[in-house]
Design an enzyme around this catalytic site. Structure first.
Site, PDB file in Angstrom:
ATOM      1  N   ASP A   1      73.037  44.765  86.147  1.00 24.36           N
ATOM      2  CA  ASP A   1      71.765  45.479  86.219  1.00 24.36           C
ATOM      3  C   ASP A   1      70.913  44.966  87.381  1.00 24.36           C
ATOM      4  OD1 ASP A   1      69.890  47.362  84.949  1.00 24.36           O
ATOM      5  OD2 ASP A   1      68.708  45.560  84.544  1.00 24.36           O
TER       6      ASP A   1
ATOM      7  N   GLU B   1      74.385  47.568  90.111  1.00 26.14           N
ATOM      8  CA  GLU B   1      73.402  48.647  90.122  1.00 26.14           C
ATOM      9  C   GLU B   1      72.514  48.451  91.343  1.00 26.14           C
ATOM     10  OE1 GLU B   1      69.668  50.656  87.693  1.00 26.14           O
ATOM     11  OE2 GLU B   1      70.073  48.517  87.529  1.00 26.14           O
TER      12      GLU B   1
ATOM     13  N   ASP C   1      68.717  56.303  83.823  1.00 24.21           N
ATOM     14  CA  ASP C   1      67.467  56.130  84.570  1.00 24.21           C
ATOM     15  C   ASP C   1      67.095  57.356  85.401  1.00 24.21           C
ATOM     16  OD1 ASP C   1      66.801  53.519  83.742  1.00 24.21           O
ATOM     17  OD2 ASP C   1      68.199  52.646  85.175  1.00 24.21           O
TER      18      ASP C   1
END
Length: 575
Positions: A317, A346, A413
C-alpha cells in the site's frame, strides 16, 4: 532530431551476468535503423553490432530497445549507437549526434551478482482478481460483527456486511470458472475499521474474517487449484488503536516505539495531532523507517505470512510514500524465502523509480487506467495521442516487467469503470478488451465482470450481488479471458504499435509465428480498415505476401484479427 540515452538503470540494466537490456529515445522526422556498436575496453578489434527494435511496426516510434550479449560476465563494455537510413549514417554518443566516427563512448562498468533485474515468470500470462472480503460473500454468519447491515445496504465508510474467508472459499468454483489465476485481497489483519487499512495487529487475522487456521487452509485449497494469493501489506502506517501506537500515547518519548513515528514533542497530543499521518488522517499514524527496530519488525511481518501461510506475494500500500531504502531491504530479506514471490507497489504516478530491479516486481498501472478511460470518454485524447502515450508508458518501464504490470480499470480507491464510462456498456466492453489485450497482468476488481457500478469510495465498495449478474458483461469478460489464455501472443507476446486510421486505435501482440491485431473504434461512426498481414511478420516471404485485408469496425466496436505465419502462407481469422 532529439536522442536520449543515459548510463543509468533506467536505460541500461542486466538481466543476467552476460546480458544487458538497453533503451534509446530517438525523435526524428526521418526513420532510422538503429544498431548498438559495442566492444570490451581495449578490445576495439572485436567490434560487435546488435540491431535495436523499434516499438512500432512502421518504424515511426521514437522508442527503441536492444540487447548487448557477451560470452563472459559483462565488464568494461563500451558502446555507441549507429543511426542509418538511405540518406545518411549518424552516430549517437555521450557528446550527442555526430556525423564522424565517434571518439567518445558510453560505458557499462560491471555486472555484479546482485545487480540483476529478475523476472517473476510464474505470474506472467496470468489473470488476477482483487476482492474486498467484507463485500464478497458471507460464508459464516457466526463470525459476523455485531453491527452488520443487510447485504444490499448502500455502503458507507463505517458499515460492515459480513463477508469472510469462508465466503471466499465457497465461491472458489465461481473464480475457477472465470479462469482466475491470482487472488489479491484487501487487508485482512486485525483492525477497527471495515476497510482494515488501520492495522491493529499484523500477526492476527481479523476475527470478522476468520482465524489463521482458516486462512492457512484456504491458501492450501487455492494452491491445490493452481492459483496464487497476494496479501495487502499496509506498512506505510499503522492503526491508532494498535498496541504499538497506544504505548507511545501512554509513555511518550519513553516508549520503545517512540522513534517508529514522526512526533513533534515528547508526548502525543491526540487533539492537536502532533504526529504525521497518512492523508492527514489521525487514525493512521505514519511509520518512520529511520528506525532500525521498525524495519526489523515489518520485515518479520513480511516473512511470517510467507513462512506460516505460504502466501505468494505482497501488494504494498502507498509504496511510493515509504523510504525506498526499506523496500530494498524488504526485497533482499523476503525473496530468498520464495523465488516466485511477487512484490507489487501501489502508486498512482510514474512508477519507474520503484522498478529498478532492487525494490518491486510490478506496480499498479493507474497511468494505463487513466489513459483507457480518458480515451473512451474524452475526444481530446485522440487515437494518435493515445498511441504515443501508451508507447511512452511501456518504454518507461523495464521490458521484463511488462507482462506483470498490474493492469486494472477499477479499484477500491476509484469510481467503478462502468460509472466512469457513464454506464455505456459498449464502452465498458472496449475498456475490458484493452485491459485483457495490452501487455500486463489484468486484474479484475471484484464485480466489474458482472457490471457493478458505483462512484468513488465508499460507493465503489458495494457488495457482490450474486442474484443480479449482468450476463452479457460476464460472458464477454469470460470469453476474453479464455481467448487470452489460449495464446501466447495475447498473454505474453511482444507489443507493437500499429497506426492504421485516425479513428481506430490499433496495436499488435506477436509471439513467434502468431499475431493478433486489435482494432478499437470508440467513435459513433463505422470505420473501414485496410491492412497487409505480411507487414506484421519480420522477414516475411510467403506466397500471399501481397494479400490485402479489408474489414469494417462498427461504431463503438472492435475486431480481433488472428494471423499465423507458417513460412509459406499467412492465414487470417477475424474474430
Amino acid at each position: 532530431m532529439i536522442a536520449q540515452h543515459y548510463e543509468t538503470r533506467e536505460y541500461i540494466y542486466p538481466v543476467n551476468r552476460n546480458t544487458l537490456y538497453l533503451k534509446l529515445y530517438l525523435n526524428s522526422k526521418d526513420n532510422y535503423e538503429v544498431s548498438i556498436i559495442y566492444w570490451k575496453r581495449f578490445h576495439e578489434y572485436q567490434m560487435n553490432s546488435s540491431l535495436m527494435i523499434n516499438r512500432s511496426i512502421d518504424g515511426n516510434s521514437p522508442y527503441f530497445t536492444g540487447i548487448i550479449e557477451a560470452t563472459e560476465p559483462i565488464h568494461y563494455i563500451r558502446y555507441y549507437f549507429k543511426l542509418s537510413n538511405l540518406k545518411e549514417t549518424l552516430y549517437y554518443t555521450p557528446w550527442g549526434i555526430e556525423t564522424d566516427q565517434p571518439q567518445k563512448f558510453f560505458e557499462y562498468m560491471y555486472v555484479n551478482s546482485l545487480d540483476l533485474f529478475t523476472e517473476v515468470k510464474s505470474f506472467q500470462g496470468k489473470i488476477g482478481y482483487h476482492l474486498f472480503l467484507d463485500r464478497f460473500y458471507n460464508g459464516n454468519p457466526l463470525n459476523d460483527p455485531s453491527s452488520i447491515v443487510p447485504w444490499d445496504t448502500i455502503p458507507t465508510r463505517e458499515n460492515f456486511f459480513g463477508g469472510d474467508l469462508e465466503g471466499l472459499r465457497q465461491k472458489l468454483p465461481y473464480l475457477l470458472d472465470l479462469k482466475i489465476d491470482v487472488l489479491f485481497l484487501l487487508p485482512i489483519f486485525k483492525s477497527h475499521s471495515n476497510h482494515k487499512y488501520d492495522t491493529v495487529d499484523y500477526f492476527e487475522i481479523d476475527e470478522a474474517y476468520g482465524t489463521i487456521d482458516e486462512f492457512k487452509s484456504l491458501v492450501n485449497e487455492i494452491h491445490s487449484h493452481g492459483m496464487k494469493i497476494v496479501l495487502d501489506g499496509v506498512f506505510n502506517h499503522i492503526g491508532y488503536y494498535s498496541s504499538i501506537f497506544q504505548d507511545v500515547i501512554n509513555k511518550g518519548i519513553k516508549s520503545i516505539y517512540y522513534d517508529w513515528f514522526y512526533i513533534r514533542g515528547e508526548f502525543v497530543d491526540t487533539e492537536k495531532v502532533n504526529y504525521e499521518c497518512v492523508g492527514d488522517y489521525k487514525w493512521m499514524p505514519k511509520l518512520n523507517y529511520a528506525s532500525k527496530s521498525l524495519r526489523e519488525y515489518i520485515i518479520n511481518v513480511g516473512k511470517y505470512w510467507i513462512e506460516e501461510a505460504h502466501i505468494d506475494g505482497w501488494r504494498l500500500d502507498v509504496a511510493d510514500e515509504v523510504d525506498y531504502t526499506f523496500w530494498c531491504e524488504f526485497r533482499r530479506e523476503l525473496k530468498p524465502l520464495n523465488e516466485n514471490l511477487i512484490l507489487v507497489a501501489e502508486t498512482w504516478k510514474d512508477g519507474k523509480d520503484l522498478l529498478r530491479g532492487d525494490q518491486m516486481d510490478s506496480v499498479m498501472n493507474y497511468k494505463l487506467r487513466e489513459l483507457i478511460i480518458n480515451f473512451l470518454t474524452h475526444d481530446a485524447l485522440t487515437v494518435k495521442r493515445l498511441n504515443n502515450r501508451i508507447e511512452k508508458l511501456f518504454f518507461e518501464y523495464p521490458m521484463i516487467t511488462h507482462n506483470v504490470l498490474y493492469n486494472h480499470v477499477s479499484s477500491h480507491d476509484t469510481e467503478r469503470v462502468i460509472t466512469a464510462l457513464h454506464n455505456n456498456q459498449s464502452l465498458l466492453k472496449l475498456a475490458i478488451l484493452m485491459q485483457m489485450t495490452l501487455p500486463g497482468l489484468p486484474v479484475i476488481y471484484y464485480g466489474d465482470e458482472v457490471g457493478i457500478d458505483g462512484e468513488n469510495d465508499p460507493l465503489c465498495r458495494k457488495t457482490m450481488n450474486w442474484d443480479l449478474i449482468n450476463n452479457d458483461i460476464h460472458l464477454f469478460t469470460k470469453s476474453l479471458i479464455e481467448l487470452r489464455k489460449s495464446t501466447l501472443a495475447l498473454s505474453i507476446g511482444e507489443y507493437k504499435s500499429v497506426f492504421l486510421d485516425f479513428n481506430i486505435y490499433s496495436f499488435l501482440r506477436i509471439y513467434d509465428n502468431e499475431a493478433y491485431l486489435i482494432l478499437i473504434n470508440r467513435y459513433e461512426k463505422d470505420a473501414y480498415i485496410v491492412f497487409h498481414p505480411a507487414d506484421y511478420f519480420k522477414d516475411c516471404k510467403v506466397s500471399n505476401d501481397k494479400v490485402e485485408i479489408n474489414t469494417k469496425v462498427a461504431a463503438f466496436g472492435y475486431k480481433l484479427i488472428k494471423m499465423t505465419y507458417n513460412n509459406s502462407l499467412i492465414t487470417t481469422n477475424i474474430l
